[in-house]
Design a protein around this motif. Structure first.
Motif, PDB file in Angstrom:
ATOM      1  N   LEU A 132      51.602  38.431  31.636  1.00 15.91           N
ATOM      2  CA  LEU A 132      50.195  38.114  31.904  1.00 15.91           C
ATOM      3  C   LEU A 132      50.021  37.154  33.076  1.00 15.91           C
ATOM      4  CD1 LEU A 132      48.777  37.759  28.286  1.00 15.91           C
ATOM      5  CD2 LEU A 132      48.861  39.783  29.746  1.00 15.91           C
ATOM      6  N   ASP A 133      50.881  36.135  33.171  1.00 14.48           N
ATOM      7  CA  ASP A 133      50.730  35.171  34.261  1.00 14.48           C
ATOM      8  C   ASP A 133      50.994  35.822  35.614  1.00 14.48           C
ATOM      9  OD1 ASP A 133      50.071  33.192  32.484  1.00 14.48           O
ATOM     10  OD2 ASP A 133      52.112  32.411  32.310  1.00 14.48           O
ATOM     11  N   ASP A 134      51.993  36.700  35.676  1.00 15.18           N
ATOM     12  CA  ASP A 134      52.255  37.424  36.925  1.00 15.18           C
ATOM     13  C   ASP A 134      51.080  38.335  37.260  1.00 15.18           C
ATOM     14  OD1 ASP A 134      54.713  36.224  37.105  1.00 15.18           O
ATOM     15  OD2 ASP A 134      55.819  37.917  36.271  1.00 15.18           O
ATOM     16  N   TRP A 135      50.548  39.006  36.258  1.00 13.84           N
ATOM     17  CA  TRP A 135      49.402  39.894  36.478  1.00 13.84           C
ATOM     18  C   TRP A 135      48.182  39.122  36.964  1.00 13.84           C
ATOM     19  CZ3 TRP A 135      49.781  43.257  31.402  1.00 13.84           C
ATOM     20  CH2 TRP A 135      50.767  44.227  31.579  1.00 13.84           C
ATOM     21  N   LEU A 136      48.023  37.896  36.472  1.00 10.61           N
ATOM     22  CA  LEU A 136      46.879  37.096  36.896  1.00 10.61           C
ATOM     23  C   LEU A 136      46.929  36.818  38.390  1.00 10.61           C
ATOM     24  CD1 LEU A 136      44.368  35.457  36.152  1.00 10.61           C
ATOM     25  CD2 LEU A 136      45.866  33.529  35.626  1.00 10.61           C
ATOM     26  N   ARG A 137      48.132  36.631  38.909  1.00  6.78           N
ATOM     27  CA  ARG A 137      48.267  36.338  40.345  1.00  6.78           C
ATOM     28  C   ARG A 137      48.165  37.587  41.212  1.00  6.78           C
ATOM     29  NH1 ARG A 137      51.894  32.403  38.179  1.00  6.78           N
ATOM     30  NH2 ARG A 137      53.643  33.859  38.239  1.00  6.78           N
ATOM     31  N   THR A 138      48.621  38.748  40.690  1.00  9.08           N
ATOM     32  CA  THR A 138      48.680  39.953  41.523  1.00  9.08           C
ATOM     33  C   THR A 138      47.603  40.970  41.194  1.00  9.08           C
ATOM     34  OG1 THR A 138      50.286  40.964  40.006  1.00  9.08           O
ATOM     35  CG2 THR A 138      51.165  39.684  41.842  1.00  9.08           C
ATOM     36  N   LEU A 139      47.055  40.920  39.977  1.00 10.75           N
ATOM     37  CA  LEU A 139      45.973  41.766  39.490  1.00 10.75           C
ATOM     38  C   LEU A 139      46.235  43.268  39.683  1.00 10.75           C
ATOM     39  CD1 LEU A 139      43.335  41.386  37.992  1.00 10.75           C
ATOM     40  CD2 LEU A 139      42.133  41.462  40.169  1.00 10.75           C
TER      41      LEU A 139
END
Length: 324
Positions: free
Chosen positions: A232-239
């Motif tokens: 989730l944290d990686d997805w938050l940065r890269t969307l």
């Protein structure tokens, strides 16, 4: 204990009223505390950040204009991150507290929660003359979509809110927070992270008021995050929106509405189509002056014209009230 501080200027017309209203949902204020009486206006928000109890204290200053918007405004934010006890570390896991608590991550989180990166000026410029939506946009000038602290909070909150009223969902959220019972030194109880939620079994979730389906979905989500299947944290940065969709759809009990709402509140994605949202359809009916309900298919088609800002349009529709 770790302390982080930042002070940021706010855009002209920043609507503190929206931020406070969003975090005021629970009248008991066990995880959020609103300050809007007296010399200070602000918000205290407690949540588990990378395994540790954290509380962010937002304080808003500036000249208050009509409707509660700020001119020449700025925000001061302090985050207090508690030291974790040995008992907590043993219960939650050895990886506890290894997150990024640096100044850059903190400032990024502040901007995210306040919606400061949302391109609302471009949206308003593009649609302020729309015959139906335009008057609403002008009335709500500066409207942004406040964000929750973490994507996990957004997804789990969306699960809790499935097919029940907002009042019922808020009460269920409160009982979930109390069941996880991660306390902060401020006296607030933190919204749990995945590891904290996994300490609450299905029976305890059922006792807190969750249906069997919701309890299973919450625990399935928490396990997927803990096992690093949902970064989730990686997805938050890269969307990567489609990766988020496919990853969440793999969890039983999570469907399109839950995903679209989570994308909006947790990832700041402004093009989620919330045509399945009852309040959005009600707002559209009132905006169009209809006596009869507006269905999902018609709402979806109507929202299509406003891509890539369909979720932002939905937020405007949430503000439409019946007259008289």
């Amino acid at each position: 204990m770790t302390r982080l501080n930042v002070e940021l200027p706010l855009p002209a017309g920043f609507r503190t009223v929206d931020v406070l209203a969003f975090h005021r949902r629970d009248p008991q204020q066990i995880a959020e505390r609103i300050l809007d009486e007296g010399p200070e206006t602000g918000l205290d928000k407690a949540f588990v950040w990378a395994g540790r109890p954290a509380c962010m204290a937002f304080r808003f200053d500036g000249d208050v204009a009509e409707g509660g918007a700020l001119q020449n405004g700025h925000v001061r934010v302090e985050c207090v991150i508690d030291t974790v006890s040995g008992t907590e570390r043993g219960a939650i896991g050895e990886g506890l507290g290894q997150g990024d608590f640096g100044q850059e991550a903190f400032e990024r989180l502040v901007r995210h929660m306040l919606g400061l990166a949302q391109p609302i000026e471009a949206f308003e410029h593009a649609h302020t003359t729309h015959p139906e939506l335009g008057p609403l946009i002008r009335r709500n000038a500066g409207l942004r979509i406040p964000q929750v602290a973490t994507p996990f909070e957004a997804i789990s909150w969306a699960i809790l809110g499935q097919q029940i009223s907002l009042v019922a969902a808020v009460a269920l959220r409160r009982r979930l927070i109390q069941a996880a019972d991660r306390r902060h030194s401020s006296g607030l109880i933190c919204y749990p992270d995945a590891a904290s939620l996994l300490q609450v079994d299905a029976a305890a979730l059922r006792a807190a008021g969750c249906s069997q389906t919701k309890a299973a979905a919450l625990l399935g989500l928490a396990r997927a995050v803990a096992e690093e299947g949902l970064p989730l944290d990686d997805w938050l940065r890269t969307l990567p929106v489609e990766d988020i969709r496919s990853g969440l759809l793999a969890i039983r009990g999570i469907g399109p509405w839950t995903i679209n709402y989570a994308l909006l509140r947790g990832f700041g994605w402004l093009d989620a189509s919330l045509h399945g949202d009852v309040a959005v359809r009600r707002g559209l009916r009132l905006l169009l002056g209809r006596a009869e309900p507006v269905g999902e298919a018609e709402t979806r088609q109507w929202l299509e014209a406003f891509a890539p800002w369909r979720a932002l349009v939905a937020a405007h529709l949430w503000t439409v009230k019946a007259e008289g």
